[in-house]
Design a protein around this motif. Structure first.
Motif, PDB file in Angstrom:
ATOM      1  N   UNK A 108      26.443  26.519  35.786  1.00 35.86           N
ATOM      2  CA  UNK A 108      25.067  25.816  36.321  1.00 35.86           C
ATOM      3  C   UNK A 108      23.831  26.535  35.643  1.00 35.86           C
ATOM      4  N   UNK A 109      23.995  27.737  35.580  1.00 35.54           N
ATOM      5  CA  UNK A 109      22.866  28.576  35.039  1.00 35.54           C
ATOM      6  C   UNK A 109      22.835  28.973  33.578  1.00 35.54           C
ATOM      7  N   UNK A 110      23.912  28.079  32.992  1.00 40.41           N
ATOM      8  CA  UNK A 110      24.231  28.479  31.590  1.00 40.41           C
ATOM      9  C   UNK A 110      24.088  29.778  31.160  1.00 40.41           C
ATOM     10  N   UNK A 111      24.739  30.868  32.041  1.00 41.12           N
ATOM     11  CA  UNK A 111      24.819  32.333  31.795  1.00 41.12           C
ATOM     12  C   UNK A 111      25.947  32.760  31.974  1.00 41.12           C
ATOM     13  N   UNK A 112      26.179  33.821  30.947  1.00 36.96           N
ATOM     14  CA  UNK A 112      27.692  34.597  30.715  1.00 36.96           C
ATOM     15  C   UNK A 112      27.209  35.996  31.058  1.00 36.96           C
ATOM     16  N   UNK A 113      28.448  36.633  31.764  1.00 41.00           N
ATOM     17  CA  UNK A 113      28.367  37.903  32.264  1.00 41.00           C
ATOM     18  C   UNK A 113      29.668  38.850  31.479  1.00 41.00           C
ATOM     19  N   UNK A 114      29.048  40.032  31.503  1.00 40.18           N
ATOM     20  CA  UNK A 114      30.235  40.824  31.000  1.00 40.18           C
ATOM     21  C   UNK A 114      30.294  42.080  31.925  1.00 40.18           C
ATOM     22  N   UNK A 115      31.277  42.461  32.620  1.00 36.18           N
ATOM     23  CA  UNK A 115      31.351  43.531  33.504  1.00 36.18           C
ATOM     24  C   UNK A 115      32.129  44.454  32.586  1.00 36.18           C
ATOM     25  N   UNK A 116      31.655  45.706  32.319  1.00 32.01           N
ATOM     26  CA  UNK A 116      32.380  46.612  31.611  1.00 32.01           C
ATOM     27  C   UNK A 116      32.403  47.742  32.750  1.00 32.01           C
ATOM     28  N   UNK A 117      33.888  48.160  32.714  1.00 31.47           N
ATOM     29  CA  UNK A 117      34.226  49.443  33.369  1.00 31.47           C
ATOM     30  C   UNK A 117      34.999  50.391  32.688  1.00 31.47           C
ATOM     31  N   UNK A 118      35.320  51.843  33.182  1.00 32.15           N
ATOM     32  CA  UNK A 118      35.812  52.694  32.414  1.00 32.15           C
ATOM     33  C   UNK A 118      35.301  52.756  30.990  1.00 32.15           C
ATOM     34  N   UNK A 119      34.293  52.739  30.865  1.00 33.57           N
ATOM     35  CA  UNK A 119      33.601  52.712  29.408  1.00 33.57           C
ATOM     36  C   UNK A 119      33.896  54.151  28.774  1.00 33.57           C
ATOM     37  N   UNK A 120      34.219  54.016  27.349  1.00 31.53           N
ATOM     38  CA  UNK A 120      34.625  54.957  26.283  1.00 31.53           C
ATOM     39  C   UNK A 120      33.433  55.007  25.174  1.00 31.53           C
ATOM     40  N   UNK A 121      33.179  56.309  24.904  1.00 31.63           N
ATOM     41  CA  UNK A 121      32.367  56.346  23.651  1.00 31.63           C
ATOM     42  C   UNK A 121      32.419  55.660  22.377  1.00 31.63           C
ATOM     43  N   UNK A 122      33.573  55.047  22.331  1.00 29.51           N
ATOM     44  CA  UNK A 122      33.854  54.101  21.492  1.00 29.51           C
ATOM     45  C   UNK A 122      33.519  52.827  21.727  1.00 29.51           C
ATOM     46  N   UNK A 123      33.076  52.406  22.863  1.00 28.09           N
ATOM     47  CA  UNK A 123      32.454  51.097  23.211  1.00 28.09           C
ATOM     48  C   UNK A 123      30.983  51.115  22.802  1.00 28.09           C
ATOM     49  N   UNK A 124      30.383  52.071  22.347  1.00 28.00           N
ATOM     50  CA  UNK A 124      29.080  52.016  21.884  1.00 28.00           C
ATOM     51  C   UNK A 124      28.773  51.296  20.724  1.00 28.00           C
ATOM     52  N   UNK A 125      27.451  50.755  20.889  1.00 33.44           N
ATOM     53  CA  UNK A 125      27.203  49.646  19.974  1.00 33.44           C
ATOM     54  C   UNK A 125      26.123  48.661  20.302  1.00 33.44           C
ATOM     55  N   UNK A 126      25.881  47.834  19.543  1.00 31.92           N
ATOM     56  CA  UNK A 126      25.061  46.760  20.069  1.00 31.92           C
ATOM     57  C   UNK A 126      25.576  45.542  20.350  1.00 31.92           C
ATOM     58  N   UNK A 127      25.347  44.940  21.544  1.00 30.65           N
ATOM     59  CA  UNK A 127      26.249  43.782  22.158  1.00 30.65           C
ATOM     60  C   UNK A 127      25.506  42.627  21.884  1.00 30.65           C
ATOM     61  N   UNK A 128      26.267  41.489  21.247  1.00 31.20           N
ATOM     62  CA  UNK A 128      25.569  40.319  20.958  1.00 31.20           C
ATOM     63  C   UNK A 128      26.256  39.250  22.061  1.00 31.20           C
ATOM     64  N   UNK A 129      25.500  38.368  22.491  1.00 30.11           N
ATOM     65  CA  UNK A 129      25.710  37.298  23.049  1.00 30.11           C
ATOM     66  C   UNK A 129      26.045  35.973  22.096  1.00 30.11           C
ATOM     67  N   UNK A 130      27.124  35.425  22.244  1.00 27.35           N
ATOM     68  CA  UNK A 130      27.521  34.140  21.566  1.00 27.35           C
ATOM     69  C   UNK A 130      27.686  32.933  22.554  1.00 27.35           C
TER      70      UNK A 130
END
Length: 122
Positions: free
Chosen positions: A74-96
């Motif tokens: 209804x809101x044309x919105x997507x979410x990403x809940x990220x838990x237990x983050x690790x250093x290797x998760x570092x980066x630029x995150x792009x929505x598609x």
């Protein structure tokens, strides 16, 4: 055209959590798949999570069990809940988004956001 705007990136310590949001706007007729990709320095862009219009999801093994994608159609919105983050998760995150705009109906095109930086410190 369809525009995607991300929010929610930032700096977090390892083990922490972040929630990304991406809102689609413009002359939208229908949005099919929505998702998140990331790109670390010196590496190729990779899939993080994807969700269909019907709510089916897919994750690579690297984030399975830690990341959760969801969407509000209804809101044309997507979410990403990220838990237990690790250093290797570092980066630029792009929505598609794969979407049909009123201007290109019935053809669907791929759209990308500008990206939001996620940095996980050890």
């Amino acid at each position: 055209q369809v525009q995607l705007v991300e929010s929610g990136g930032g700096l977090v310590q390892a083990g922490g959590s972040l929630r990304l949001s991406c809102a689609a706007s413009g002359s939208i007729f229908r949005i099919n798949d929505m998702g998140w990709y990331r790109q670390a320095p010196g590496k190729q862009r990779e899939l993080v999570a994807i969700i269909t219009n019907g709510g089916s999801t897919n994750y690579p093994d690297s984030v399975k069990g830690r990341f959760t994608i969801s969407r509000d159609n209804a809101k044309n919105t997507v979410y990403l809940q990220m838990n237990s983050l690790k250093p290797e998760d570092t980066g630029v995150y792009y929505c598609y988004g794969n979407a049909v705009s009123s201007n290109t109906w019935p053809t669907a095109n791929d759209y990308w956001g500008q990206g939001t930086q996620v940095t996980v410190s050890s």
